[in-house]
Design a protein around this motif. Structure first.
Motif, PDB file in Angstrom:
ATOM      1  N   SER A 104       0.833  -1.205   0.000  1.00 37.98           N
ATOM      2  CA  SER A 104       0.000   0.000   0.000  1.00 37.98           C
ATOM      3  C   SER A 104       0.864   1.249   0.000  1.00 37.98           C
ATOM      4  N   GLN A 105       0.646   2.111  -0.946  1.00 40.69           N
ATOM      5  CA  GLN A 105       1.369   3.388  -0.976  1.00 40.69           C
ATOM      6  C   GLN A 105       1.018   4.209   0.254  1.00 40.69           C
ATOM      7  N   THR A 109      -5.358   2.413   3.121  1.00 44.40           N
ATOM      8  CA  THR A 109      -6.460   1.838   2.349  1.00 44.40           C
ATOM      9  C   THR A 109      -7.272   0.876   3.223  1.00 44.40           C
TER      10      THR A 109
HETATM   11  C1  F6R Z   1      -4.159   3.835  -9.247  1.00 43.23           C
HETATM   12  C2  F6R Z   1      -4.192   4.039  -7.822  1.00 43.23           C
HETATM   13  C3  F6R Z   1      -4.981   3.099  -6.978  1.00 43.23           C
HETATM   14  C4  F6R Z   1      -4.176   2.681  -5.747  1.00 43.23           C
HETATM   15  C5  F6R Z   1      -5.047   1.839  -4.810  1.00 43.23           C
HETATM   16  C6  F6R Z   1      -4.264   1.370  -3.599  1.00 43.23           C
HETATM   17  O1  F6R Z   1      -3.428   4.820  -9.896  1.00 43.23           O
HETATM   18  O2  F6R Z   1      -3.582   4.957  -7.310  1.00 43.23           O
HETATM   19  O3  F6R Z   1      -5.377   1.971  -7.715  1.00 43.23           O
HETATM   20  O4  F6R Z   1      -3.050   1.981  -6.167  1.00 43.23           O
HETATM   21  O5  F6R Z   1      -6.153   2.586  -4.385  1.00 43.23           O
HETATM   22  O6  F6R Z   1      -3.788   2.456  -2.850  1.00 43.23           O
HETATM   23  P1  F6R Z   1      -2.686   2.258  -1.770  1.00 43.23           P
HETATM   24  O7  F6R Z   1      -1.437   1.806  -2.453  1.00 43.23           O
HETATM   25  O8  F6R Z   1      -2.502   3.600  -1.110  1.00 43.23           O
HETATM   26  O9  F6R Z   1      -3.176   1.218  -0.811  1.00 43.23           O
END
Ligand code: F6R
Length: 369
Positions: A104-105, A109
């Protein structure tokens, strides 16, 4: 600040060599062994892992798909990749010998967080791959491997994706070292090849004019297909997602091998299709398989936009446009081949007059179900 770029997304695409460099920084000791200091999971536990399950959403899940090819090849551990929102409502077979990798960035999430809790309740160890220090998912995980992409402002993920893929390579090589699946020399060689990737990403960025021009010429396009095999398959999925999110154009990614099982019916005169071609030097006969796929769709009228390795002369006769990327090992290629697709989506959205940093209906972190 946007640092002279037209959008945060454009800037973040150009930050990618640095994001990969920083994610690789400090991962080896003087003797060249991989060390993951932040990994607080006992080595004996990691040695006994018999399955890895990656849970994530969206782009982060596609990073997991790339990881599957690399980790299974290097470590001989089965890797499953599952969307977190599907995982959390299933009765997944996980236990103390399962390593769950949550990517997760944002680290916030909701679906991914709930899947982390679900996995830990069944006794699995959870390793977070995350870009945001102190966020909830790493706090609730057993260990964390931080990506060092820096803050990602644009809603659509770019540099975090490359950093996530890089982190999974580091994890795979570390597990291979720990479990003796690869010789130390092999690990050193692959790690050196990984360290050479930022300069190659920079070369892809320096060649972006042709991608931009192609996007400008396609301002009225209503549908684009993306085809790939092996690690090119998740790249195709990511290319399609970027185009949907940013340009609001119908886009679909396929495994090229699926074509004749259905999707080829979509091909008609003028249908644009990106094809990610694996290295002709790679194992298997994947390269020639993909060339055949290009011929099949072209014979039915598709306009083929081909991403191929430098010096791959076999693609030229069947391609309307070729975007070349530098040579690199097959498993590492997604770090290069996705970049033209990011630039394409960003440019096409821009020429359509859209806000690439804040696409409609989307939020940077999805903290609700
Ligand atoms: C696509 C995008 C989303 C995220 C997804 C998960 O460009 O940004 O598909 O990759 O919502 O988000 P994280 O990585 O923050 O859990």
């Amino acid at each position: 600040e946007k640092g002279g770029f037209a959008s945060f997304m454009d800037k973040e695409i150009h930050d990618q060599p640095q994001a990969v460099t920083d994610t690789l920084l400090g991962r080896t000791d003087i003797a060249g062994h991989l060390v993951l200091d932040d990994l607080r999971i006992d080595e004996s536990v990691l040695r006994s892992v018999d399955k890895i399950v990656v849970i994530a959403c969206g782009t982060a899940a596609y990073a997991g798909h790339v990881a599957k090819y690399a980790i299974e090849h290097w470590c001989r551990i089965p890797v499953e990749v599952e969307l977190a929102h599907e995982f959390r409502y299933r009765d997944p077979v996980v236990n103390e010998r399962t390593l769950v990798v949550a990517i997760s960035q944002s680290g916030e999430t909701m679906d991914t967080l709930m899947a982390v809790r679900h996995a830990r309740e069944q006794g699995a160890k959870v390793l977070a791959i995350c870009n945001t220090h102190g966020s909830t998912i790493p706090r609730e995980s057993d260990a964390v491997l931080y990506t060092h992409a820096g803050p990602e402002i644009a809603v659509a993920s770019t540099k975090a994706f490359l950093a996530q893929i890089t982190a999974t390579y580091v994890l795979g090589l570390y597990l291979a070292q720990l479990r003796g699946n690869l010789f130390p020399d092999e690990i050193t060689e692959i790690f050196d090849q990984l360290r050479a990737m930022p300069d190659k990403i920079q070369i892809v960025l320096d060649r972006s004019d042709e991608v931009r021009k192609t996007a400008q010429d396609m301002v009225d396009t209503t549908s684009v297909l993306f085809l790939g095999r092996h690690v090119g398959f998740p790249v195709a999925l990511e290319g399609a997602l970027k185009l949907k999110e940013l340009a609001y154009i119908h886009a679909e990614g396929f495994a090229a091998g699926e074509l004749k099982h259905g999707p080829i019916a979509l091909i008609e005169e003028g249908q644009a299709a990106f094809v990610i071609v694996p290295s002709p030097r790679g194992r298997h006969s994947l390269h020639s398989k993909v060339i055949s796929n290009i011929q099949e769709i072209r014979a039915r009228g598709a306009r083929t936009l081909v991403i191929a390795e430098d010096g791959d002369d076999a693609v030229a006769p069947f391609a309307d446009v070729v975007f070349s990327v530098p040579r690199c090992p097959t498993l590492l290629a997604p770090l290069l081949t996705v970049v033209p697709l990011q630039i394409f989506a960003c440019e096409l959205a821009t020429v359509r007059g859209l806000d690439v940093d804040q696409p409609r209906n989307l939020a940077k972190s999805v903290t609700v179900e």
